[in-house]
Design an enzyme around this catalytic site. Structure first.
Site, PDB file in Angstrom:
ATOM      1  N   HIS A  77     -38.280  -7.114  19.749  1.00 51.00           N
ATOM      2  CA  HIS A  77     -38.524  -8.214  18.819  1.00 51.00           C
ATOM      3  C   HIS A  77     -37.681  -8.059  17.562  1.00 51.00           C
ATOM      4  O   HIS A  77     -37.219  -6.962  17.231  1.00 51.00           O
ATOM      5  CB  HIS A  77     -39.999  -8.279  18.449  1.00 51.00           C
ATOM      6  CG  HIS A  77     -40.882  -8.764  19.556  1.00 51.00           C
ATOM      7  ND1 HIS A  77     -42.199  -9.080  19.356  1.00 51.00           N
ATOM      8  CD2 HIS A  77     -40.630  -9.000  20.870  1.00 51.00           C
ATOM      9  CE1 HIS A  77     -42.733  -9.494  20.494  1.00 51.00           C
ATOM     10  NE2 HIS A  77     -41.799  -9.435  21.434  1.00 51.00           N
ATOM     11  N   GLU A  97     -38.449  -7.989  14.499  1.00 55.25           N
ATOM     12  CA  GLU A  97     -39.002  -7.056  13.513  1.00 55.25           C
ATOM     13  C   GLU A  97     -38.684  -5.603  13.881  1.00 55.25           C
ATOM     14  O   GLU A  97     -38.367  -4.800  13.004  1.00 55.25           O
ATOM     15  CB  GLU A  97     -40.525  -7.246  13.399  1.00 55.25           C
ATOM     16  CG  GLU A  97     -40.937  -8.637  12.990  1.00 55.25           C
ATOM     17  CD  GLU A  97     -41.154  -9.609  14.150  1.00 55.25           C
ATOM     18  OE1 GLU A  97     -41.852 -10.617  13.940  1.00 55.25           O
ATOM     19  OE2 GLU A  97     -40.625  -9.370  15.266  1.00 55.25           O
ATOM     20  N   CYS A 130     -46.070 -10.936  15.909  1.00 56.77           N
ATOM     21  CA  CYS A 130     -47.156 -10.591  16.828  1.00 56.77           C
ATOM     22  C   CYS A 130     -47.898  -9.388  16.232  1.00 56.77           C
ATOM     23  O   CYS A 130     -47.436  -8.780  15.258  1.00 56.77           O
ATOM     24  CB  CYS A 130     -46.601 -10.263  18.216  1.00 56.77           C
ATOM     25  SG  CYS A 130     -45.632  -8.731  18.305  1.00 56.77           S
ATOM     26  N   CYS A 158     -45.752  -6.135  16.107  1.00 52.61           N
ATOM     27  CA  CYS A 158     -44.716  -6.158  15.070  1.00 52.61           C
ATOM     28  C   CYS A 158     -45.324  -6.136  13.668  1.00 52.61           C
ATOM     29  O   CYS A 158     -44.762  -5.531  12.756  1.00 52.61           O
ATOM     30  CB  CYS A 158     -43.801  -7.357  15.251  1.00 52.61           C
ATOM     31  SG  CYS A 158     -42.729  -7.181  16.706  1.00 52.61           S
TER      32      CYS A 158
END
Length: 162
Positions: A80, A82, A108, A111
């Site tokens: 992801h 992040e 999410c 993250c």
């Protein structure tokens, strides 16, 4: 000029800066090769960008379209934005402690936890479609932010689209 937030962090009060940083996060999102979801993230401290990331396969892994076409493979291999932001900061030897993360979508729960662990103080994102938010329950993230004092907030559409 910045105002002090109740959680002990500084909030940028000039909307032009929020628009500027979100525009850069969107530019990083455009670099993602994922055809269905493009997410970008930058970290800012003292009005300077210190790290960036977007969702994609790890460095050195073959970035082939077939891997994005197979949902299971894509989900198993994609880092992801992040996570890539945190890896970028680590490679540069830059601390994210006290930084603000501008992200094209809310994180999410995994993250969100990574950003909290890295010391990010604020997470700002534009409004997102309900379809995107339906992918996971935001209650877990909100609880983590509440317990840690990390500020996560949506930037108004007027600012986000400037």
């Amino acid at each position: 000029m910045a105002a002090k937030a109740s959680v002990g962090t500084m909030i940028e009060t000039n909307p032009a800066w929020h628009a500027h940083w979100l525009k850069i996060a969107r530019a990083y999102a455009d670099r993602s090769k994922d055809p269905s979801t493009k997410v970008g993230c930058i970290a800012v401290r003292d009005r300077a960008q210190i790290a960036a990331g977007y969702n994609g396969l790890p460095r050195g892994v073959v970035d082939h379209p077939d891997r994005y076409a197979d949902r299971d493979t894509k989900l198993a291999m994609t880092v992801h934005s992040e996570g890539n932001l945190i890896a970028d900061a680590a490679r540069r030897g830059v601390s994210l402690n006290g930084a603000t993360a501008y992200i094209t979508h809310p994180p999410c729960s995994h993250c969100a936890g990574l950003l909290i662990q890295a010391g990010v103080a604020k997470i700002l994102h534009p409004p997102v479609e309900r379809e995107f938010l339906a992918r996971w329950d935001q209650k877990v993230q909100r609880q983590m932010y509440l317990e840690t004092g990390v500020l996560c907030m949506e930037i108004s559409e007027e600012i986000a689209s400037s």
